[in-house]
Design an enzyme around this catalytic site. Structure first.
Site, PDB file in Angstrom:
ATOM      1  N   GLU A 382       0.831  -1.193   0.000  1.00  0.00           N
ATOM      2  CA  GLU A 382       0.000   0.000   0.000  1.00  0.00           C
ATOM      3  C   GLU A 382       0.868   1.246   0.000  1.00  0.00           C
ATOM      4  O   GLU A 382       1.767   1.383   0.833  1.00  0.00           O
ATOM      5  CB  GLU A 382      -0.900   0.046   1.237  1.00  0.00           C
ATOM      6  CG  GLU A 382      -1.999  -0.986   1.261  1.00  0.00           C
ATOM      7  CD  GLU A 382      -2.905  -0.851   2.477  1.00  0.00           C
ATOM      8  OE1 GLU A 382      -3.917  -1.561   2.529  1.00  0.00           O
ATOM      9  OE2 GLU A 382      -2.598  -0.019   3.365  1.00  0.00           O
ATOM     10  N   CYS A 383       0.588   2.165  -0.911  1.00  0.00           N
ATOM     11  CA  CYS A 383       1.186   3.508  -0.935  1.00  0.00           C
ATOM     12  C   CYS A 383       2.717   3.464  -0.917  1.00  0.00           C
ATOM     13  O   CYS A 383       3.331   3.247  -1.953  1.00  0.00           O
ATOM     14  CB  CYS A 383       0.633   4.341   0.208  1.00  0.00           C
ATOM     15  SG  CYS A 383       0.780   6.129  -0.078  1.00  0.00           S
ATOM     16  N   ALA A 384       3.352   3.623   0.233  1.00  0.00           N
ATOM     17  CA  ALA A 384       4.810   3.554   0.285  1.00  0.00           C
ATOM     18  C   ALA A 384       5.312   2.212  -0.232  1.00  0.00           C
ATOM     19  O   ALA A 384       6.329   2.128  -0.922  1.00  0.00           O
ATOM     20  CB  ALA A 384       5.296   3.782   1.717  1.00  0.00           C
ATOM     21  N   LEU A 386       3.869   0.438  -2.485  1.00  0.00           N
ATOM     22  CA  LEU A 386       3.738   0.526  -3.939  1.00  0.00           C
ATOM     23  C   LEU A 386       4.970   1.173  -4.552  1.00  0.00           C
ATOM     24  O   LEU A 386       5.529   0.685  -5.549  1.00  0.00           O
ATOM     25  CB  LEU A 386       2.481   1.332  -4.271  1.00  0.00           C
ATOM     26  CG  LEU A 386       2.264   1.762  -5.724  1.00  0.00           C
ATOM     27  CD1 LEU A 386       1.893   0.569  -6.591  1.00  0.00           C
ATOM     28  CD2 LEU A 386       1.157   2.826  -5.799  1.00  0.00           C
ATOM     29  N   SER A 474      -1.069  -0.943  -4.561  1.00  0.00           N
ATOM     30  CA  SER A 474      -2.004   0.148  -4.790  1.00  0.00           C
ATOM     31  C   SER A 474      -1.710   1.311  -3.855  1.00  0.00           C
ATOM     32  O   SER A 474      -1.071   1.139  -2.816  1.00  0.00           O
ATOM     33  CB  SER A 474      -3.433  -0.359  -4.547  1.00  0.00           C
ATOM     34  OG  SER A 474      -4.361   0.683  -4.429  1.00  0.00           O
TER      35      SER A 474
END
Length: 496
Positions: A382-384, A386, A474
């Site tokens: 997730e986020c970081a 990704l 994502s």
């Protein structure tokens, strides 16, 4: 029935001093020998890290958008078990909720769901008698919200405090504290808010101690405790990770009712849908114990931690353990290999851009992550996470799992999201719906792979993220208490 004394710390707006007061109260009461549970309204990861430091227990989030209103009291009860006091820090202004959806996910909404009295923290630095009108307005706006007291923040002098108290005598809302302007009581911040505890622990410890000292000196702790004890009993079940995965259904989300659009009204019916790491370990053993009949072979799930990856909800890790995983936290800044026997990998959010040179320099770990992903093992990012899986971040080599380049941007992307899984993946079957949030200042090019992770339909329609072999990556942050099947599905894939 849940009878934990509790307070919700709210404010008219952001920047009024909620974090100072809430964290200071947690630490001050903990110093008195009271077991305190810290909670944060909304999706924020950073404040719960300070709550963990203040209380010695996992800081936990209460997000009525991501998890649904029906889970707020059970999640609260889970976090507050065995405590003599719970302090809930609000988000933004008292009545500010999910954009365009009325009271949903606001501090006021959560206070009503918890039947908890509210303490309003008011920045009094530029007012005197007008404070009474402000407090009266907040106290009368929604009769379902009980404002039981006011704490005046940034008071300039004894004379200023006297004027404020005199004005508030007519409001009927008692003053439970007055805090003077104190430059020393501050926490370092950056573009996404406060600097996480894991990055500057010594500074964070000093800041929490200063908050506790200021609050203990300026607040009526006995009055606040009495107010907390006036909270009504909560009925219903206590949330448990073992029970949640035991009742999970194939990776789908739990039913989420639609919000009430008008203050004080009941939710409308709607169609049904199919910081954690440091404090999270405290709940792992209990979650494991609750998984009766689990397989004797527990696959190792490596969870990224350390200063670069600090964003994780404690319940996510507890659910992995309850689903049968052996959860092992590792630090991508220091560890050159994944934990021995790793069968799955979870990489949450954080600030990889701050540590991009160090992450890039750890070539052995980058290769190990790439090899694990190439083998088809489950990887959830997730986020970081990704960004870490991309080919590069601001020109520095990363893991190269995704055929994408990441760079930091001045543009802030944030807000709640409604998403649907477009293809079967390690977290959810195609068609499963999920609520989450985005919060980043980065851009990934391209933003989605041949098989996107999610189709977004709030606030706009678009595809986002990557599904490739066992990888699900994502920008969307998710709270797995809303979809315990995600943890169960992930661990089942780890077992092969």
């Amino acid at each position: 029935m849940v009878n934990v004394p509790r307070l919700v710390i709210a404010a008219p707006s952001s920047g009024s001093g909620k974090t100072t007061v809430a964290t200071g109260l947690m630490a001050a009461f903990a110093a008195r020998g009271i077991a305190v549970s810290g909670h944060k309204v909304g999706p924020d990861y950073i404040d719960p890290g300070f709550h963990t430091l203040a209380t010695g227990r996992p800081g936990r989030n209460l997000d009525a958008y991501m998890c649904g209103p029906d889970l707020i009291a059970p999640l609260f009860a889970h976090g507050a078990q065995g405590c003599g006091l719970a302090v809930v820090e609000g988000v933004m202004g008292l009545y500010d909720g999910a954009s365009g959806l009325g009271e949903l996910a606001s501090t006021a909404h959560v206070a009503k769901l918890l039947r908890a009295p509210v303490v309003l923290v008011v920045d009094a630095s530029s007012q005197s008698r007008s404070v009474a009108a402000l407090v009266h307005g907040f106290a009368s706006w929604d009769t379902g919200v009980r404002i039981g007291g006011v704490i005046l923040n940034k008071v300039g002098s004894d004379r200023h405090e006297a004027l404020l108290r005199e004005a508030l005598e007519e409001s009927g809302v008692p003053v439970l504290g007055a805090l003077r302007r104190a430059e020393g009581v501050s926490v370092p911040s950056r573009h996404l808010g406060l600097v996480p505890v894991a990055e500057r622990r010594a500074d964070a410890v000093a800041a929490v101690a200063a908050m506790a000292g200021q609050v203990a000196a300026g607040c009526d702790l006995e009055g606040l405790l009495a107010l907390a004890r006036s909270a009504g009993s909560l009925s219903g079940e206590v949330w448990g990770a073992g029970e949640a995965v035991g009742g999970a259904f194939g990776g789908g989300a739990v039913p989420l009712p639609a919000p009430a659009r008008n203050r004080g009204s009941a939710p409308d019916p709607a169609p049904r849908t199919p910081e954690g790491l440091e404090g999270a370990s405290a709940g792992l053993e209990g979650a494991r114990a609750g998984m009766e009949g689990a397989s004797a072979g527990r696959p190792v799930v490596a969870v990224a931690g350390g200063a670069a990856f600090t964003f994780s909800y404690a319940e996510n890790t507890e659910l992995l353990a309850a689903a049968g995983a052996e959860v092992v936290v590792f630090d991508p800044l220091r560890d050159e290999a994944l934990p021995e026997g790793t069968r799955g990998l979870v990489i949450g959010g954080g600030f990889p851009e701050v540590y991009a040179p160090e992450l890039s320099a750890n070539e052995p770990l980058r290769k190990a992550v790439a090899e694990l992903a190439e083998s088809g093992a489950p990887v959830a990012a997730e986020c970081a996470g990704l960004l870490y899986l991309a080919r590069s971040l601001d020109g520095l080599p990363m893991c190269g799992v995704l055929d994408a380049e990441a760079r930091m941007s001045k543009r802030l992307t944030l807000g709640y999201r409604d998403a649907v899984a477009l293809v079967d993946n390690v977290l959810a079957p195609a068609g499963a719906r999920m609520r989450g949030h985005e919060f980043h200042r980065s851009v990934l090019e391209p933003g989605a792979g041949e098989d996107p992770a999610w189709g977004m339909h709030r606030p706009e329609r678009r595809v986002e993220g990557f599904v490739r072999r066992g990888v699900h990556a994502s920008y969307l942050h998710t709270h797995w208490a809303s979809a315990p099947g995600a943890a169960l599905r992930f661990v089942e894939r780890c077992r092969g």
